[in-house]
Design an enzyme around this catalytic site. Structure first.
Site, mmCIF file in Angstrom:
data_model
loop_
_atom_site.group_PDB
_atom_site.id
_atom_site.type_symbol
_atom_site.label_atom_id
_atom_site.label_comp_id
_atom_site.label_asym_id
_atom_site.label_seq_id
_atom_site.Cartn_x
_atom_site.Cartn_y
_atom_site.Cartn_z
ATOM 1 N N LYS A 56 0.836 -1.222 0.000
ATOM 2 C CA LYS A 56 0.000 0.000 0.000
ATOM 3 C C LYS A 56 0.863 1.260 0.000
ATOM 4 C CE LYS A 56 -1.672 -0.760 4.126
ATOM 5 N NZ LYS A 56 -0.953 -1.947 4.604
ATOM 6 N N ARG A 93 -7.776 1.153 10.563
ATOM 7 C CA ARG A 93 -7.318 -0.219 10.806
ATOM 8 C C ARG A 93 -8.247 -0.948 11.769
ATOM 9 N NH1 ARG A 93 -1.450 0.750 9.710
ATOM 10 N NH2 ARG A 93 -0.305 -1.182 9.935
ATOM 11 N N ARG A 115 12.456 -6.446 3.973
ATOM 12 C CA ARG A 115 12.308 -5.017 3.659
ATOM 13 C C ARG A 115 13.373 -4.177 4.381
ATOM 14 N NH1 ARG A 115 6.482 -2.341 4.490
ATOM 15 N NH2 ARG A 115 6.781 -2.826 6.680
ATOM 16 N N ARG A 117 13.079 -1.920 9.892
ATOM 17 C CA ARG A 117 12.151 -1.414 10.905
ATOM 18 C C ARG A 117 12.093 -2.399 12.066
ATOM 19 N NH1 ARG A 117 6.669 0.152 7.773
ATOM 20 N NH2 ARG A 117 5.854 -0.783 9.660
ATOM 21 N N ARG A 167 1.777 -8.641 14.039
ATOM 22 C CA ARG A 167 1.087 -7.671 13.167
ATOM 23 C C ARG A 167 0.081 -8.373 12.253
ATOM 24 N NH1 ARG A 167 5.879 -5.093 10.320
ATOM 25 N NH2 ARG A 167 4.450 -3.623 9.316
HETATM 26 P P1 AMP Z 1 2.584 0.694 9.196
HETATM 27 O O1 AMP Z 1 3.782 1.460 8.784
HETATM 28 O O2 AMP Z 1 1.326 1.169 8.538
HETATM 29 O O3 AMP Z 1 2.773 -0.800 9.065
HETATM 30 O O4 AMP Z 1 2.365 0.992 10.764
HETATM 31 C C1 AMP Z 1 3.380 0.670 11.709
HETATM 32 C C2 AMP Z 1 2.757 0.586 13.096
HETATM 33 O O5 AMP Z 1 2.180 1.853 13.447
HETATM 34 C C3 AMP Z 1 1.617 -0.406 13.249
HETATM 35 O O6 AMP Z 1 2.055 -1.736 13.461
HETATM 36 C C4 AMP Z 1 0.902 0.168 14.475
HETATM 37 O O7 AMP Z 1 1.606 -0.096 15.663
HETATM 38 C C5 AMP Z 1 0.993 1.671 14.209
HETATM 39 N N1 AMP Z 1 -0.153 2.156 13.404
HETATM 40 C C6 AMP Z 1 -0.130 2.662 12.148
HETATM 41 N N2 AMP Z 1 -1.361 2.991 11.739
HETATM 42 C C7 AMP Z 1 -2.197 2.674 12.755
HETATM 43 C C8 AMP Z 1 -3.595 2.753 12.942
HETATM 44 N N3 AMP Z 1 -4.406 3.226 11.982
HETATM 45 N N4 AMP Z 1 -4.106 2.327 14.126
HETATM 46 C C9 AMP Z 1 -3.315 1.878 15.097
HETATM 47 N N5 AMP Z 1 -1.976 1.754 14.996
HETATM 48 C C10 AMP Z 1 -1.421 2.149 13.831
#
Ligand code: AMP
Length: 220
Positions: free
Chosen positions: A19, A94, A134, A167, A178
């Site tokens: 995404k 989410r 990644r 990361r 996750r």
């Molecule tokens: P991402 O980069 O989108 O994979 O997000 C990394 C981390 O940020 C996730 O595993 C969550 O801990 C937090 N996070 C990002 N977006 C959200 C969301 N909409 N709701 C809750 N936690 C989020």
């Protein structure tokens, strides 16, 4: 040329579905604002803001940051002047409460509703390989992969020579958490948007270029 000047889009999919890569590219060509909640949170963590300090332990463990913190952050972001015309939400909503809060904050008027909800579908076995390999450039944010998109020199970004890092939540324990959280809390959103007849699905287990071409058509 992609034109989505009035887009208010949500990109849904599991971690590693691509995404972010697609949202970044589309936002550049379509002059939309790319709003990645993960990137915003990582910015807060790096700057040790109050939100960053609160969010860090959830993120490192692969858990979701509490709804109230995220919803306030996104509402403030989409109210900013640069997000008045077009934006792509990547990583939000989410959870069902987040989706409902987004609907409420957009209001019911046709010119404020979501214009696109795109689901990036990828088998789980593929996601694990994508996430564990990644690597992200600490300087320019470019995303690489040790096997499928390696840089010329290991650990160094081809674009800007910045240092590549993994990361903390792309390590094995956090990846499985996750994906579990995704299945339990985010997957139900597919039904939520399907019922509203707004969901469009893309087979995202293909090359980034092929996916982008299909996405560009869906966004027109
Ligand atoms: P991402 O980069 O989108 O994979 O997000 C990394 C981390 O940020 C996730 O595993 C969550 O801990 C937090 N996070 C990002 N977006 C959200 C969301 N909409 N709701 C809750 N936690 C989020």
């Amino acid at each position: 040329m992609v034109t989505c000047l009035q887009a208010r889009a949500v990109f849904l999919g599991a971690p590693g579905a691509g995404k972010g890569t697609q949202a970044k590219r589309l936002a550049e060509v379509a002059q939309a604002v790319h709003i990645s909640t993960g990137d915003m949170l990582r910015g807060h963590v790096a700057q040790a803001t109050q939100l960053g300090v609160q969010a860090k332990s959830y993120m490192d463990a692969g858990k979701l940051v509490p709804d109230e913190l995220i919803i306030a952050m996104v509402e403030a972001r989409i109210a900013q002047p640069d997000a008045r015309s077009a934006w792509i939400l990547d990583g939000f909503p989410r959870t069902l409460p987040q989706a409902e809060a987004l609907d409420r904050s957009l209001g019911g008027a046709p010119d404020r509703r979501l214009t696109h909800v795109i689901y990036f579908a990828v088998p789980e076995s593929v996601l694990v390989g994508r996430l564990s390999g990644r690597r992200t450039c600490g300087r320019c944010g470019a995303i690489w992969h040790v096997e499928t998109q390696p840089t010329k020199k290991a650990g160094v970004c081809d674009t800007c020579s910045g240092e590549l890092t993994q990361r903390s939540d792309d390590r094995p324990e956090a990846i499985s958490k996750r994906l579990e959280v995704y299945r339990a809390q985010t997957e139900p959103l597919l039904g939520y948007y399907r019922k509203r007849n707004t969901l469009r699905e893309i087979d995202a287990n293909r090359s980034p270029e092929t996916i982008f071409q299909e996405l560009a058509k869906l966004m027109q």
